[in-house]
Design a protein around this motif. Structure first.
Motif, PDB file in Angstrom:
ATOM      1  N   LEU A  94       0.857  -1.185   0.000  1.00 35.84           N
ATOM      2  CA  LEU A  94       0.000   0.000   0.000  1.00 35.84           C
ATOM      3  C   LEU A  94       0.890   1.230   0.000  1.00 35.84           C
ATOM      4  CD1 LEU A  94      -2.581   1.680   0.297  1.00 35.84           C
ATOM      5  CD2 LEU A  94      -2.458   1.299   2.768  1.00 35.84           C
ATOM      6  N   THR A 122       0.332   7.253   4.525  1.00 34.54           N
ATOM      7  CA  THR A 122       1.071   7.003   3.292  1.00 34.54           C
ATOM      8  C   THR A 122       1.601   8.289   2.662  1.00 34.54           C
ATOM      9  OG1 THR A 122      -0.909   7.174   1.900  1.00 34.54           O
ATOM     10  CG2 THR A 122      -0.407   5.008   2.839  1.00 34.54           C
ATOM     11  N   SER A 152      -6.865   4.669   8.117  1.00 33.44           N
ATOM     12  CA  SER A 152      -6.360   5.597   7.104  1.00 33.44           C
ATOM     13  C   SER A 152      -7.208   6.860   7.125  1.00 33.44           C
ATOM     14  CB  SER A 152      -6.419   4.964   5.709  1.00 33.44           C
ATOM     15  OG  SER A 152      -5.506   3.903   5.585  1.00 33.44           O
ATOM     16  N   TRP A 156      -7.787  -4.588  -3.400  1.00 31.94           N
ATOM     17  CA  TRP A 156      -8.701  -3.455  -3.224  1.00 31.94           C
ATOM     18  C   TRP A 156      -9.275  -3.071  -4.581  1.00 31.94           C
ATOM     19  CZ3 TRP A 156     -10.723  -2.191   1.159  1.00 31.94           C
ATOM     20  CH2 TRP A 156     -11.338  -0.953   1.362  1.00 31.94           C
ATOM     21  N   THR A 213     -11.166   4.715  -3.509  1.00 28.52           N
ATOM     22  CA  THR A 213      -9.865   5.174  -3.036  1.00 28.52           C
ATOM     23  C   THR A 213      -9.512   4.463  -1.737  1.00 28.52           C
ATOM     24  OG1 THR A 213     -10.882   7.027  -1.831  1.00 28.52           O
ATOM     25  CG2 THR A 213     -10.197   7.430  -4.116  1.00 28.52           C
ATOM     26  N   VAL A 214      -8.408   4.848  -1.130  1.00 32.45           N
ATOM     27  CA  VAL A 214      -7.959   4.200   0.110  1.00 32.45           C
ATOM     28  C   VAL A 214      -9.037   4.273   1.181  1.00 32.45           C
ATOM     29  CG1 VAL A 214      -6.298   4.340   2.013  1.00 32.45           C
ATOM     30  CG2 VAL A 214      -5.515   4.537  -0.350  1.00 32.45           C
ATOM     31  N   THR A 215      -9.660   5.449   1.350  1.00 34.04           N
ATOM     32  CA  THR A 215     -10.692   5.602   2.376  1.00 34.04           C
ATOM     33  C   THR A 215     -12.102   5.604   1.808  1.00 34.04           C
ATOM     34  OG1 THR A 215     -10.665   8.030   2.254  1.00 34.04           O
ATOM     35  CG2 THR A 215      -9.115   6.979   3.782  1.00 34.04           C
ATOM     36  N   ARG A 262      -6.250   8.775  -3.638  1.00 35.45           N
ATOM     37  CA  ARG A 262      -5.318   7.643  -3.693  1.00 35.45           C
ATOM     38  C   ARG A 262      -6.036   6.377  -4.189  1.00 35.45           C
ATOM     39  NH1 ARG A 262      -3.636   7.719   2.408  1.00 35.45           N
ATOM     40  NH2 ARG A 262      -5.849   8.257   2.484  1.00 35.45           N
ATOM     41  N   VAL A 299      -5.595   2.586  -5.338  1.00 38.81           N
ATOM     42  CA  VAL A 299      -4.564   1.576  -5.082  1.00 38.81           C
ATOM     43  C   VAL A 299      -5.089   0.169  -5.400  1.00 38.81           C
ATOM     44  CG1 VAL A 299      -3.410   2.936  -3.300  1.00 38.81           C
ATOM     45  CG2 VAL A 299      -5.292   1.427  -2.663  1.00 38.81           C
ATOM     46  N   ASN A 303      -4.900  -2.614  -0.146  1.00 38.88           N
ATOM     47  CA  ASN A 303      -5.159  -1.704   0.967  1.00 38.88           C
ATOM     48  C   ASN A 303      -4.946  -2.448   2.276  1.00 38.88           C
ATOM     49  OD1 ASN A 303      -5.803   0.651   2.266  1.00 38.88           O
ATOM     50  ND2 ASN A 303      -7.941   0.718   1.611  1.00 38.88           N
TER      51      ASN A 303
END
Length: 565
Positions: free
Chosen positions: A175, A309, A382, A455, A460-462, A469, A471, A474
């Motif tokens: 990640l 990150t 995150s 993921w 996004t990440v959140t 972001r 990815v 995750n």
């Protein structure tokens, strides 16, 4: 859920969406329908129609999220049989991201001959020889704009859990630089059947039961269900009913225990015919933890927690307490949305009195936030901007209030080798079993903290506004992360013993656990190295479960709700 009878009542004032469970004598599984009814109409349907078994509200459930398999004494070189390619793991979750390397079918042959599944393909989704079935469910037809009417995962959760259970081996996963390693599921050679039951507003009972019905008809070997309520209420909810009928058809259901810990008796999954899974840590003596974050102030440093990150190590910014930076007439100390004054916050790091995702400070122009946190010191989250939270922020509060020009710098998450022993995570729901105290719940524990897995790149990440972001992997935590480890372990046992009942598989997992864990967390952490040779298994079937219900005082009417007889 098979053929759904039409609503025989006219449109009426809506008192809530009512789920109708209608058992049909010619059907081997279960049928039902969803209708908008008044309370009086629902009462009449339940009492005056012989073919209607129960009528109950269409409630809503919530989702419960590299070295984990090694920790379970299950290395990449573990013995595998060719029969693993005949195993189908059914995932009831938010869908799947088929383009992930975890779900590549590069080395896969055709689906097993027994496969009965359907792939609801669309312009944004196709199946392959790894993902051999995919469906989505939305009984009310009310899709929220963010949601996509296909099996495509737009939340990330379903892809994460599917890869943890049965994802292929992916080398060099990470990640944004954190958690470098190889990711894999417990049965990377198995196939996946995906049932998208959860959307951005939750997971509805009608959709859960419809997915159970289809998974049974599709002849999956294991059902992995990563949702539930906050607490157990009875044995007549959609998960208990669906898993009972799966058990009747020799399909084991693995279900997350819930994230309501550390409250006593908070386990939401209590049906004795399902496997309830709590969340624990890894063996930190040889594992990397990703959540240690250092914050440097003018005269001292403090360690906090988060999954950070962002590259901000070279920058020191002015530091301000949120309570001193609010708009007139607001209490901004908690950094709630719309409470912070942009003129006071922009370009600074903000100290908040509670944990939040960070949208309030981000919208106001903050470049980071430090949060005072009074619990959950073992789990990291995150955020949409550089952040860290600390269990004891009194020293930070004193610093920012007493220093003329306070500054702060938030470093990136520190990949640290820890020496803390194994423990159950704070958020993991605890026993005992509130419905039947003499039956152990949760049943077992699996790794559920800081799990790196696939993921969806449709989010996004959140998943929150302002986060850019995107990815392929995750890091998240939850009993939703421990449950697919148990599902993968069960599928591995199934590849060795295709005729074993759900109870036998469950017994093998529970009686070969790692012995250094406490009884109150179930039978202990899964030790998969021993589970294929348990020596003795305790079996049970449908009639045993019916006798159990009768022993709990179920009369014919209540028994019919769960068992259809």
């Amino acid at each position: 859920m098979g053929e759904r009878p039409k609503n025989e009542f006219p449109a009426a004032t809506l008192h809530g969406s009512i789920l109708l469970e209608v058992w049909r004598k010619c059907c081997c599984r279960f049928n039902g329908s969803v209708a908008n009814l008044t309370e009086e109409e629902a009462r009449k349907l339940a009492t005056e129609r012989e073919e209607v078994v129960p009528v109950f509200p269409n409630g809503k459930k919530q989702l419960h999220t590299t070295r984990s398999w090694d920790f379970m004494h299950f290395s990449e070189n573990a013995r595998r049989l060719i029969f693993e390619g005949n195993v189908i793991v059914g995932m009831l979750d938010t869908g799947i991201w088929p383009d992930s390397k975890s779900f590549s079918d590069e080395s896969f042959g055709p689906p097993p001959q027994k496969r009965n599944g359907t792939c609801q393909e669309s312009s944004n989704f196709t199946c392959n020889n790894k993902i051999i079935g995919a469906r989505y469910y939305r009984a009310d037809g009310q899709f929220i704009p963010h949601d996509v009417a296909s099996p495509l995962d737009t939340e990330g959760h379903g892809s994460h859990t599917a890869s943890s259970a049965a994802g292929d081996i992916v080398q060099g996963a990470r990640l944004l630089g954190l958690g470098l390693g190889d990711t894999r599921g417990g049965v990377p050679g198995a196939h996946l059947a995906v049932y998208k039951i959860c959307w951005s507003d939750g997971c509805y009972d009608s959709d859960i039961l419809a997915a159970f019905d289809d998974a049974i008809a599709d002849d999956v070997d294991i059902i992995s269900l990563l949702v539930g309520g906050f607490f157990a209420i009875n044995l007549e909810d959609s998960i208990a009913i669906g898993s009972f009928h799966a058990m009747k058809n020799d399909i084991m259901t693995s279900n997350s225990a819930g994230n309501s810990g550390p409250l006593y008796a908070s386990t939401s999954s209590v049906a004795p015919w399902a496997l309830s899974v709590a969340a624990g840590t890894l063996d930190r003596k040889s594992a990397i933890k990703y959540n240690r974050v250092m914050v440097r102030f003018i005269s001292f440093c403090m360690w906090g927690i988060s999954i950070k990150t962002f590259d901000t190590e070279n920058n020191t910014y002015p530091f301000i307490y949120a309570g001193d930076a609010g708009l007139i007439g607001t209490d901004a100390s908690y950094c709630d949305d719309g409470t912070l004054d942009k003129n006071k916050v922009e370009g600074k790091i903000v100290l908040c009195d509670a944990i939040s995702i960070g949208t309030g400070p981000a919208v106001a122009g903050a470049l980071g936030m430090v949060m005072q946190n009074l619990g959950f010191d073992d789990v990291a989250f995150s955020f949409i901007l550089p952040a860290s939270y600390m269990s004891n922020g009194s020293a930070v509060f004193s610093y920012v209030k007493s220093t003329e020009n306070p500054t702060a710098k938030i470093f990136k998450s520190d990949p640290e080798v820890d020496v803390i022993s194994v423990f159950v995570v704070s958020f993991s729901s605890r026993g005992p079993n509130i419905i039947t105290p003499d039956i152990l719940k949760p049943d077992t524990t699996g790794p559920g903290l800081d799990m790196l897995a696939a993921w969806s790149e449709a989010t996004t990440v959140t998943g929150f506004p302002g986060d850019t972001r995107v990815v392929p992997c995750n890091i998240i935590s939850g009993t939703s992360m421990s449950c697919p480890h148990a599902s993968g372990a069960a599928a591995y046992i199934k590849s060795f013993y295709p005729t074993w009942s759900p109870a036998a598989i469950k017994s093998a997992l529970m009686t070969t656990d790692q012995s250094d864990d406490e009884f109150s967390y179930g039978a202990g952490h899964i030790n998969l190295a021993n589970a294929t040779n348990p020596g003795l298994v305790y079996d049970a079937g449908e009639i045993d479960c019916i006798k159990f219900l009768c022993g709990q005082g179920y009369n014919d009417t209540k028994l019919k709700v769960v068992a259809r007889k």
